[in-house]
Scaffold this active site. Structure first.
Site, PDB file in Angstrom:
ATOM      1  N   GLY A  71      53.930   7.605  19.604  1.00  0.00           N
ATOM      2  CA  GLY A  71      52.741   8.227  20.196  1.00  0.00           C
ATOM      3  C   GLY A  71      52.921   9.737  20.222  1.00  0.00           C
ATOM      4  N   VAL A  72      52.057  10.405  20.982  1.00  0.00           N
ATOM      5  CA  VAL A  72      52.069  11.866  21.011  1.00  0.00           C
ATOM      6  C   VAL A  72      53.437  12.387  21.459  1.00  0.00           C
ATOM      7  CG1 VAL A  72      50.997  13.897  22.047  1.00  0.00           C
ATOM      8  CG2 VAL A  72      49.603  11.897  21.503  1.00  0.00           C
ATOM      9  N   GLY A  84      54.891   5.431  26.613  1.00  0.00           N
ATOM     10  CA  GLY A  84      53.703   5.654  27.432  1.00  0.00           C
ATOM     11  C   GLY A  84      54.074   5.962  28.871  1.00  0.00           C
ATOM     12  N   ARG A  85      53.050   6.184  29.673  1.00  0.00           N
ATOM     13  CA  ARG A  85      53.262   6.526  31.077  1.00  0.00           C
ATOM     14  C   ARG A  85      52.406   5.613  31.935  1.00  0.00           C
ATOM     15  NH1 ARG A  85      55.800  11.170  31.991  1.00  0.00           N
ATOM     16  NH2 ARG A  85      54.672  11.608  33.917  1.00  0.00           N
ATOM     17  N   GLU A 111      58.144   1.939  16.122  1.00  0.00           N
ATOM     18  CA  GLU A 111      56.797   1.762  16.695  1.00  0.00           C
ATOM     19  C   GLU A 111      56.407   0.287  16.587  1.00  0.00           C
ATOM     20  OE1 GLU A 111      54.242   3.526  18.292  1.00  0.00           O
ATOM     21  OE2 GLU A 111      53.370   1.524  18.200  1.00  0.00           O
ATOM     22  N   HIS A 152      36.296  35.970   7.606  1.00  0.00           N
ATOM     23  CA  HIS A 152      37.107  35.646   6.427  1.00  0.00           C
ATOM     24  C   HIS A 152      38.270  36.624   6.317  1.00  0.00           C
ATOM     25  CE1 HIS A 152      38.164  34.395   2.390  1.00  0.00           C
ATOM     26  NE2 HIS A 152      38.192  35.677   2.039  1.00  0.00           N
TER      27      HIS A 152
END
Ligand SMILES: Cc1cc2nc3c(=O)[nH]c(=O)nc-3n(C[C@H](O)[C@H](O)[C@H](O)COP(=O)(O)OP(=O)(O)OC[C@H]3O[C@@H](n4cnc5c(N)ncnc54)[C@H](O)[C@@H]3O)c2cc1C
Length: 475
Positions: A190-191, A278-279, A211, A451
């Site tokens: 995950g993140v 996870g949390r 994972e 630009h």
């Protein structure tokens, strides 16, 4: 005797401290109590985000990315350096000093706003009374006009892989390693797992990411996820999907991790394991049995769309309630609640919350993915612009990735924006603003972008939605 106060906020993380400051700005008397203790036992404001999450992780991501670029890219710019060496102690000292500075800053903000901070444990009793037990053992009780619960979250522990905080560690431990592990296993792609895996990979660790899901970055648009997987593989992150951890044994300074995948039972011997699966919401000893506040089956404090708990003038915000566990989501909820308490209009738009993964390349998105639109049966148009066609990205030696815009086929309204590439986390702000204002792809097409900038990718992707891109071939 209970002391009367307008608002008690329990928790001074990114959900609680903004609630406290905004309530004070609204002219209310405010106490904010926080139980966080740092490694040295001292109290600190800022919660997980500032002490053990967003800020220290970004400090290390920045330092390690610089090292990586110096090693891998400077030569392409014609910059010759002697040997480049890592001084991990200095890198970690810098991380710690940024954390100290930021958490101390909240104390100053509280002082300026007139919020009273208390280091200690808060517990909601019946009738909006809050019992506070200070770290020094002192006891106070407040009779509050309103109570905001912002008690946050803690890392999820796997029964098969209990933390020993030495070899099997959580995300906070993993930010404070004093030596680079030779071989590292990260459980969870995950993140947080990807960010921490990137940090230690760039510093030389061999990193295997396990994972359980078969799909990589299932929360993200799958075109983005496919590109991310390709880039991470190039960086040497060994990401194994469909890998379910079944146990671990520690011996002779090593951890042997057992897992199963489609080929059967596997083992992996590593120096450290970071568990980043996870949390979960944290509400330990937060609520007296007669407080009236309810917890759902997943451990979250139950709230409605306005963060009301159902007990009159008791609110809950941030990671301890439903919704994405993100600092900026908690902040908006905290501020909205403080405004509602003061009788002002407030609203959190849960449909437009940006997500960022601070890897290299960065990954960011807002709104819906192609997969979500397909499964909802919504007809859409897609425009993609590769950073390879961006002059600025080329100049930065960072041309991997793309910007993708999804817009409704009928109304042209932007439904989702997905970016993988340099500064994606900054670029997503423009997309978020556009979506907040319900902009169409045409609105972005008609907005002049300087630009050469990375933001031109958004302009060109919006043009590509209607097959009118100028700087890339329309497909
Ligand atoms: C490694 C890592 C990286 C992250 N990176 C990002 C990122 O880049 N961007 C992002 O948006 N999010 C990130 N997050 C998630 C982010 O940290 C959380 O979403 C955010 O901290 C939640 O804020 P909160 O205020 O709800 O809870 P918390 O930050 O957990 O704060 C809650 C506070 O309440 C205190 N508390 C709990 N119970 C009591 C009690 N009874 N009495 C008194 N005090 C109590 C706790 O001690 C804590 O200080 C990251 C998390 C981790 C672990």
């Amino acid at each position: 005797m209970a002391e009367n106060i307008d608002v008690v906020v329990i928790g001074a993380g990114p959900a609680g401290y903004p609630a406290a400051i905004r309530a004070a700005q609204n002219g209310l008397s405010v106490v904010c109590v926080d139980s966080w203790k740092n490694r040295d036992g001292a109290g600190a404001l800022g919660g997980t985000c500032l002490n053990a999450g967003c800020i220290p992780s970004k400090a290390l991501l920045e330092s390690t990315e610089l090292l990586h670029r110096a090693q891998g890219e400077f030569a392409a710019h014609g910059i010759k350096l002697g040997s480049i060496a890592l001084d991990l102690a200095v890198m970690q000292k810098r991380r710690a000093s940024i954390v100290r500075n930021m958490t101390g800053g909240i104390g100053s903000l509280f002082k300026a706003a007139g919020v009273t901070a208390i280091f200690g444990h808060g517990k909601l009793l019946a009738d909006r009374h809050v019992q506070v037990t200070g770290h020094d053992g002192s006891r106070r009780e407040f009779a509050a006009g309103n109570v905001v619960l912002a008690s946050g979250s803690i890392p999820t522990e796997l029964p098969a892989l209990p933390f020993d905080h030495e070899r099997i560690v959580d995300s906070w431990d993993a930010l404070e390693f004093t030596a680079v592990p030779g071989k590292l296993c990260v459980v969870g792609a995950g993140v947080i797992g990807l960010e921490l895996g990137s940090v230690w990979r760039r510093l030389g660790a061999e990193v295997v990411v396990l994972e359980a899901l078969d799909r990589f970055l299932a929360i993200a648009d799958q075109q983005l996820a496919t590109e991310a997987a390709r880039q991470f593989k190039k960086q040497g992150l060994d990401i194994r999907l469909g890998a379910r951890v079944t146990g671990a044994t520690s011996a002779d300074g090593k951890v042997s991790v057992s897992y199963t995948d489609k080929s059967g039972a596997q083992t992996l011997s590593v120096d450290k394991v970071i568990v980043a699966v996870g949390r979960r919401p944290y509400t330990a000893d937060l609520l007296a049995p007669d407080s009236g506040v309810r917890i759902d089956e997943r451990g979250f404090i139950q709230v409605d769309a306005q963060c009301r708990t159902g007990v009159e003038r008791v609110w809950a915000v941030g990671d301890c309630v439903r919704g994405p566990m993100l600092a900026h989501k908690g902040k908006e909820e905290g501020v909205a609640v403080a405004d509602q308490i003061a009788g002002r209009y407030a609203h959190v738009n849960y449909d437009v919350i940006p997500s960022v993964i601070y890897t290299a390349p960065e990954i960011a998105w807002v709104g819906r993915t192609e997969e979500q639109l397909k499964s909802a049966g919504i007809a859409y148009k897609s425009g993609v612009f590769p950073f390879a066609a961006s002059g600025r990205a080329r100049a930065m030696e960072a041309a991997a990735g793309f910007t993708k815009i999804l817009a409704a086929s009928d109304t042209d309204t932007i439904l989702g924006v997905h970016i993988i590439g340099p500064m994606a986390g900054e670029l997503i702000a423009e997309a978020t603003l556009a979506m907040e204002f319900q902009a169409s792809a045409e609105d972005l097409q008609r907005t002049i972008h300087a630009h050469p900038t990375l933001a031109e990718g958004l302009h060109e992707a919006a043009l590509a939605v209607d097959k009118r891109a100028i700087d890339s071939i329309n497909r």
